[in-house]
Write a protein that holds these residues in place. Structure first.
Motif, mmCIF file in Angstrom:
data_model
loop_
_atom_site.group_PDB
_atom_site.id
_atom_site.type_symbol
_atom_site.label_atom_id
_atom_site.label_comp_id
_atom_site.label_asym_id
_atom_site.label_seq_id
_atom_site.Cartn_x
_atom_site.Cartn_y
_atom_site.Cartn_z
ATOM 1 N N ARG A 26 15.664 12.924 16.014
ATOM 2 C CA ARG A 26 15.087 14.005 16.807
ATOM 3 C C ARG A 26 14.240 14.928 15.940
ATOM 4 O O ARG A 26 14.549 15.161 14.772
ATOM 5 N N THR A 27 13.181 15.482 16.570
ATOM 6 C CA THR A 27 12.342 16.456 15.873
ATOM 7 C C THR A 27 13.029 17.817 15.887
ATOM 8 O O THR A 27 13.999 18.040 16.631
ATOM 9 N N GLU A 28 12.517 18.737 15.109
ATOM 10 C CA GLU A 28 13.059 20.096 15.083
ATOM 11 C C GLU A 28 12.971 20.735 16.470
ATOM 12 O O GLU A 28 13.904 21.386 16.920
ATOM 13 N N ILE A 46 15.561 15.684 31.767
ATOM 14 C CA ILE A 46 14.196 15.802 31.236
ATOM 15 C C ILE A 46 13.550 17.102 31.711
ATOM 16 O O ILE A 46 12.917 17.813 30.925
ATOM 17 N N GLY A 47 13.708 17.445 32.984
ATOM 18 C CA GLY A 47 13.148 18.694 33.499
ATOM 19 C C GLY A 47 13.753 19.905 32.822
ATOM 20 O O GLY A 47 13.046 20.846 32.444
ATOM 21 N N ARG A 48 15.049 19.887 32.628
ATOM 22 C CA ARG A 48 15.741 20.988 31.945
ATOM 23 C C ARG A 48 15.216 21.117 30.511
ATOM 24 O O ARG A 48 14.988 22.221 30.020
ATOM 25 N N ALA A 49 15.024 19.995 29.848
ATOM 26 C CA ALA A 49 14.508 20.025 28.476
ATOM 27 C C ALA A 49 13.079 20.563 28.437
ATOM 28 O O ALA A 49 12.754 21.405 27.596
ATOM 29 N N LEU A 50 12.238 20.108 29.349
ATOM 30 C CA LEU A 50 10.862 20.606 29.376
ATOM 31 C C LEU A 50 10.827 22.097 29.696
ATOM 32 O O LEU A 50 10.044 22.849 29.110
ATOM 33 N N ARG A 51 11.679 22.534 30.622
ATOM 34 C CA ARG A 51 11.734 23.946 30.995
ATOM 35 C C ARG A 51 12.108 24.823 29.789
ATOM 36 O O ARG A 51 11.721 25.981 29.712
ATOM 37 N N ALA A 52 12.852 24.273 28.837
ATOM 38 C CA ALA A 52 13.272 25.028 27.652
ATOM 39 C C ALA A 52 12.222 25.046 26.547
ATOM 40 O O ALA A 52 12.407 25.739 25.540
ATOM 41 N N VAL A 53 11.134 24.319 26.705
ATOM 42 C CA VAL A 53 10.122 24.226 25.655
ATOM 43 C C VAL A 53 9.612 25.596 25.202
ATOM 44 O O VAL A 53 9.569 25.868 23.994
ATOM 45 N N PRO A 54 9.212 26.504 26.108
ATOM 46 C CA PRO A 54 8.686 27.790 25.613
ATOM 47 C C PRO A 54 9.685 28.553 24.739
ATOM 48 O O PRO A 54 9.309 29.089 23.694
ATOM 49 N N GLU A 55 10.951 28.592 25.155
ATOM 50 C CA GLU A 55 11.952 29.289 24.347
ATOM 51 C C GLU A 55 12.149 28.582 23.011
ATOM 52 O O GLU A 55 12.227 29.226 21.957
ATOM 53 N N ALA A 56 12.209 27.261 23.033
ATOM 54 C CA ALA A 56 12.397 26.491 21.798
ATOM 55 C C ALA A 56 11.200 26.629 20.857
ATOM 56 O O ALA A 56 11.351 26.515 19.639
ATOM 57 N N MET A 57 10.018 26.911 21.410
ATOM 58 C CA MET A 57 8.820 27.109 20.593
ATOM 59 C C MET A 57 8.760 28.524 20.014
ATOM 60 O O MET A 57 7.867 28.831 19.231
ATOM 61 N N ILE A 71 15.542 22.473 21.580
ATOM 62 C CA ILE A 71 15.677 22.320 23.036
ATOM 63 C C ILE A 71 17.119 21.989 23.384
ATOM 64 O O ILE A 71 17.693 22.557 24.317
ATOM 65 N N GLU A 72 17.725 21.087 22.633
ATOM 66 C CA GLU A 72 19.118 20.712 22.874
ATOM 67 C C GLU A 72 20.038 21.920 22.687
ATOM 68 O O GLU A 72 20.968 22.136 23.472
ATOM 69 N N THR A 73 19.761 22.737 21.671
ATOM 70 C CA THR A 73 20.565 23.932 21.436
ATOM 71 C C THR A 73 20.418 24.926 22.594
ATOM 72 O O THR A 73 21.393 25.488 23.073
ATOM 73 N N VAL A 74 19.176 25.122 23.076
ATOM 74 C CA VAL A 74 18.916 26.070 24.159
ATOM 75 C C VAL A 74 19.567 25.613 25.462
ATOM 76 O O VAL A 74 20.160 26.406 26.180
ATOM 77 N N THR A 75 19.465 24.328 25.776
ATOM 78 C CA THR A 75 19.909 23.837 27.090
ATOM 79 C C THR A 75 21.305 23.239 27.086
ATOM 80 O O THR A 75 21.937 23.151 28.137
#
Length: 187
Positions: free
Chosen positions: A2-4, A124-135, A9-13
């Protein structure tokens, strides 16, 4: 491996994606942008038609709206094998800047989040939804057609921060204070 970003994302969701699904940036890859836009058009076309927006050519309206706003350097896709199975198109807050003025920090605007029907139910949707916070963004704002009648869905995790003639404007705040004043939707 997995990438950083995927680890964040996994940590956030708390969601662990299937091993063969990757969340990757669009810029700098071989992913064809027009295919991503067309997936969004297919997903949003029925709702756009029912809303009456862009009556003469709704597909072109969606396409033009996304192409004029998307920031490819921020946007992400979910890839399974060689196929794009989802995307979250993002931009810097543009037209919603006035509504987002009370928010502190750096934000991003969510333009379109799509997961192909055949790939729903895998997180997948939950992971994508977390992208802004993870960024590392402090908030995400978005607009939603009033005619869809789905504001209650968005308010499960977002706050209403404004409205335009035919749109609600919402924000999900990850870091910092919530907006002080929020409009109330008319009954």
């Amino acid at each position: 491996m997995r990438t950083e970003l995927e680890n964040r994302i996994e940590t956030v969701t708390g969601t662990v994606l299937p091993d063969d699904v990757r969340i990757v940036g669009i810029e700098g890859t071989d992913i064809i942008r027009s295919e991503v836009i067309e997936a969004c058009v297919r997903e949003f076309l029925p709702a756009t038609i029912s809303s009456g927006r862009w009556q003469e050519d709704p597909a072109s309206g969606i396409r033009q709206d996304l192409l004029s706003s998307v920031d490819w350097s921020l946007s992400m896709v979910a890839v399974r094998g060689d196929a794009v199975v989802g995307c979250y198109l993002l931009s810097r807050p543009g037209d919603v800047n006035a509504a987002a003025a009370e928010l502190s920090g750096t934000g991003v605007e969510g333009l379109a989040l799509v997961v192909l029907k055949s790939h729903r139910g895998f997180g997948i949707g939950r992971a994508l939804r977390a992208v802004p916070e993870a960024m590392g963004f402090d908030y995400v704002v978005g607009t939603h057609l009033k005619t869809l009648g789905n504001l209650d869905h968005w308010l499960r995790r977002r706050h209403l921060i404004g409205e335009e003639d035919d749109m609600w404007i919402t924000a999900e705040v990850f870091n910092g204070p919530l907006p002080v004043s929020s409009p109330q939707p008319a009954p």
